[in-house]
Design a protein around this motif. Structure first.
Motif, mmCIF file in Angstrom:
data_model
loop_
_atom_site.group_PDB
_atom_site.id
_atom_site.type_symbol
_atom_site.label_atom_id
_atom_site.label_comp_id
_atom_site.label_asym_id
_atom_site.label_seq_id
_atom_site.Cartn_x
_atom_site.Cartn_y
_atom_site.Cartn_z
ATOM 1 N N ASP A 168 0.795 -1.225 0.000
ATOM 2 C CA ASP A 168 0.000 0.000 0.000
ATOM 3 C C ASP A 168 0.826 1.273 0.000
ATOM 4 O O ASP A 168 0.279 2.358 0.243
ATOM 5 C CB ASP A 168 -0.971 0.017 1.180
ATOM 6 C CG ASP A 168 -0.264 0.003 2.531
ATOM 7 O OD1 ASP A 168 0.972 -0.201 2.568
ATOM 8 O OD2 ASP A 168 -0.951 0.194 3.561
ATOM 9 N N ASP A 213 -3.663 0.189 -4.317
ATOM 10 C CA ASP A 213 -3.386 -0.355 -2.989
ATOM 11 C C ASP A 213 -3.791 -1.824 -2.913
ATOM 12 O O ASP A 213 -4.900 -2.208 -3.312
ATOM 13 C CB ASP A 213 -4.160 0.414 -1.917
ATOM 14 C CG ASP A 213 -3.670 1.839 -1.746
ATOM 15 O OD1 ASP A 213 -2.593 2.167 -2.291
ATOM 16 O OD2 ASP A 213 -4.361 2.618 -1.069
ATOM 17 N N SER A 215 -5.394 -0.638 6.901
ATOM 18 C CA SER A 215 -3.994 -0.991 6.666
ATOM 19 C C SER A 215 -3.769 -2.487 6.512
ATOM 20 O O SER A 215 -2.629 -2.925 6.364
ATOM 21 C CB SER A 215 -3.123 -0.461 7.820
ATOM 22 O OG SER A 215 -3.171 0.952 7.877
ATOM 23 N N ASP A 251 2.427 4.836 3.398
ATOM 24 C CA ASP A 251 1.086 5.269 3.783
ATOM 25 C C ASP A 251 1.097 6.254 4.930
ATOM 26 O O ASP A 251 0.063 6.861 5.231
ATOM 27 C CB ASP A 251 0.188 4.066 4.089
ATOM 28 C CG ASP A 251 0.637 3.287 5.321
ATOM 29 O OD1 ASP A 251 1.798 3.416 5.736
ATOM 30 O OD2 ASP A 251 -0.190 2.505 5.849
ATOM 31 N N SER A 280 0.344 9.227 2.628
ATOM 32 C CA SER A 280 -0.879 9.221 1.822
ATOM 33 C C SER A 280 -2.156 9.138 2.648
ATOM 34 O O SER A 280 -3.205 9.624 2.211
ATOM 35 C CB SER A 280 -0.834 8.065 0.818
ATOM 36 O OG SER A 280 -0.658 6.825 1.469
ATOM 37 N N THR A 281 -2.097 8.523 3.848
ATOM 38 C CA THR A 281 -3.312 8.428 4.668
ATOM 39 C C THR A 281 -3.465 9.596 5.632
ATOM 40 O O THR A 281 -4.494 9.711 6.294
ATOM 41 C CB THR A 281 -3.315 7.120 5.494
ATOM 42 O OG1 THR A 281 -2.175 7.101 6.361
ATOM 43 C CG2 THR A 281 -3.279 5.905 4.581
#
Length: 359
Positions: free
Chosen positions: A232, A249, A274, A306, A309-310
């Motif tokens: 991811d 992802d 996740s 991530d 990105s998250t």
């Protein structure tokens, strides 16, 4: 109307008598009655609709076991199952389409001994990894070199050494000479080497089944970037002022989005967002996505874990990438944005600009 013979029922349902006998044996579509003397199968008229549904589902390529489950459901849940099945088919088709595109590009690609009028291109790059503000240790590994860009996000008790091992296994690509016709094999071998390196490191821990890493890497060939991706972490391309995510992802939540079971908005806050379905590690599905990207002067690539990105909105990522800062400044600002938002996870970034190579 009385019971129908198998021949009459076959015509009405658009299923062959041979298929009806098979579905009877499997318990999918048993006849209403079997004549005790002749053994002839007889069907009730009300079974026609179910038989036609079976015929249509077989046309979709649905496995018999799943058809049996769908036929046992009420209309609403059955529709949901069909929607989910078809989303999986489309996702699989998209993955195979990507591989087909890679193979077509790979087989038609000529080593870029560029024409006299073509400008030789190179990449300018920077990589940075940060622990963040909450985690005690950094399990990410970020790397950028003249040909290789890579991000790995480890997990489990040995996450840090597994992510480092995965990236280290690719570093020989910096120096290796890769014939134009051998790129696919080289990438496949590199992923296998990374998998073996991760397994070796994970095997030394107390719970190897819970140790592994994602791996997202790009190899610069001179006019193209070859992508390999498992997990991811993400790759974004900024081209002509527009930002594109060019990886998909490999998470359980993304699979649920693909199947129509979650919206992207619901996925963003899902407690299992996740949970990986592909990774490098013991027992994990390690089949990578692979593709080639033709590079253009002015392109900017971002590889990130991530932890960026998250946490940081896409609009903010695009803003930083678009402001024309040097790659080193850009990676520092992106990581600062993640930490300004609480820094709940390790965060790693690689930024690479495609530019005219000056000899």
């Amino acid at each position: 109307m009385g019971l129908l013979t198998i021949g009459t029922f076959a015509k009405a349902s658009r299923l062959s008598p041979k298929a009806l006998r098979l579905y009877d044996e499997l318990g999918l579509l048993p006849p209403a009655r079997v004549d005790p003397v002749t053994g002839y199968r007889l069907y009730a008229p009300e079974q026609v609709d179910q038989a036609r549904l079976v015929a249509w589902l077989r046309r979709l390529g649905m496995p018999l076991a799943l058809i049996q489950h769908v036929c046992s459901l009420e209309a609403g849940p059955a529709a949901q199952e069909i929607r989910a099945f078809w989303a999986r088919v489309e996702a699989d088709t998209a993955a195979r389409r990507g591989l087909a595109t890679f193979l077509i590009d790979h087989l038609s690609w000529k080593d870029p001994a560029m024409s006299p009028t073509a400008k030789p291109l190179g990449i300018r790059y920077a990589a940075l990894s940060d622990t963040g503000l909450v985690r005690e240790s950094n399990q990410d590994t970020a790397y950028a070199g003249t040909r290789l860009l890579a991000i790995a996000d480890g997990y489990g008790s040995g996450g840090a050494p597994t992510s480092a091992a995965a990236v280290d296994a690719l570093k020989h690509l910096e120096a290796d000479t890769i014939p134009a016709g051998n790129l696919l094999n080289v990438l496949e071998d590199a992923i296998e080497q990374a998998k073996q390196a991760v397994d070796s490191v994970a095997g030394t821990g107390s719970s190897p089944e819970e140790v592994g890493t994602t791996l997202t890497a790009m190899l610069w060939t001179g006019s193209q970037l070859a992508l390999v991706h498992i997990g991811d972490s993400r790759v974004h391309l900024l081209r002509d002022g527009k930002l594109f995510q060019i990886t998909h992802d490999h998470t359980m939540v993304q699979s649920m989005v693909d199947e129509g079971r979650l919206t992207p908005e619901e996925a963003a806050s899902h407690p299992q967002r996740s949970l990986l379905v592909r990774a490098l590690g013991r027992g994990a599905d390690a089949i990578p996505d692979m593709r080639l990207h033709d590079a253009r002067q002015g392109d900017r690539y971002l590889l990130c874990s991530d932890g960026l990105s998250t946490i940081v909105p896409t609009e903010e990522i695009q803003r930083v990438l678009s402001e024309g800062r040097e790659p080193e400044q850009a990676v520092r600002e992106l990581i600062a944005l993640a930490n300004d938002s609480g820094g709940p996870d390790n965060v790693s970034c690689v930024v690479a600009d495609v530019m005219e190579f000056r000899q």
